[in-house]
Design an enzyme around this catalytic site. Structure first.
Site, PDB file in Angstrom:
ATOM      1  CG  ASP A   8     -97.590  20.638 -20.103  1.00 29.11           C
ATOM      2  OD1 ASP A   8     -97.055  20.616 -21.138  1.00 29.11           O
ATOM      3  OD2 ASP A   8     -98.834  21.017 -19.921  1.00 29.11           O
ATOM      4  CG  ASP A 129    -100.797  30.240 -24.968  1.00 26.90           C
ATOM      5  OD1 ASP A 129    -100.943  29.394 -25.896  1.00 26.90           O
ATOM      6  OD2 ASP A 129     -99.830  30.077 -24.554  1.00 26.90           O
TER       7      ASP A 129
END
Length: 238
Positions: A8, A129
């Site tokens: 990330d 998500d």
């Protein structure tokens, strides 16, 4: 089972968030390119990259870093974070990404997802998500009013090539993935599913292998914190 070590990127650094909270983040010393090099040296073949800057502002902020990683290491990279138009998808494909992950933009506009799948066959992954059964959008800062399974049924025939299912409550928590919800998603999905969020041990990887229509699993914080050793993890990668 494909193992996707996670990178990330925020402010050109490797970070990990807890439950998607940008205020609750850990920064790591290694640069994204150094981290990718490490994964390659251990023998991993796939990589999951999220441009967190992109997720916040809807631009391909870290494209050059991602291009550098793909060009140097010949890894199969799936990349997400703020991909909200066809031009951004094209840029990532031109950079060599195997899959581009559409999230918020696809949830807010199903036609965009359909158009992307038609224009870029076998290149589009859908990132779902979820928090308490509902989809979240905009870098997880907004909860939508759409139930995950209902949305998936609506877009199931669009031609998505991969589905990445993340339980936000588990992400960065190392509490094990939400296998029950993942199994429900995988049962409905027309394309193979990747599990994301909460992986804490090799046992989680082994459990994931028993789920039908699941092709891989994303591992992030457990690697960075040393809970899972890369030499053990790569043995599960096939």
């Amino acid at each position: 089972m494909k193992i996707f070590p996670a990178i990330d990127i925020k402010d050109k650094k490797c970070v990990r968030l807890v439950k998607g909270d940008f205020e609750n983040k850990t920064e790591y010393e290694m640069s994204p390119v150094e981290q990718a090099s490490k994964y390659k040296n251990y023998g991993f073949k796939n990589l999951h990259i999220v441009d967190l800057d992109g997720a916040l502002n809807g631009e391909t902020v870290n494209l050059n870093i991602i291009q550098n990683i793909v060009g140097k290491f010949n890894l199969k990279v799936e990349v997400g974070g703020g991909i909200r138009n066809l031009d951004s998808i094209q840029r990532y494909i031109d950079a060599g990404a195997e899959k581009t992950i559409l999230g918020s933009a696809a949830i807010k506009d199903k036609n965009f997802l359909k158009e992307a799948c038609e224009k870029f066959p076998n290149k589009i992954a859908l990132g779902l998500d979820a928090k308490d059964g509902y989809l979240s959008v905009s870098g997880w800062t907004e909860k939508s009013n759409q139930l995950t399974l209902d949305y998936l049924k609506e877009v199931n025939d669009y031609g998505v090539s991969r589905l990445i299912y993340t339980d936000i409550n588990r992400d960065g928590s190392k509490l094990s993935p939400n296998f029950d919800e993942t199994a429900k998603v995988a049962e409905i999905s027309n394309c193979p599913v990747i599990i994301s969020g909460g992986v804490s041990s090799i046992d989680d990887i082994k459990k994931a292998k028993n789920l039908k229509n699941v092709e891989g699993i994303i591992v992030g914080k457990a690697i960075y914190d040393g809970d899972i050793k890369l030499e053990e993890l790569v043995k599960e990668d096939a």
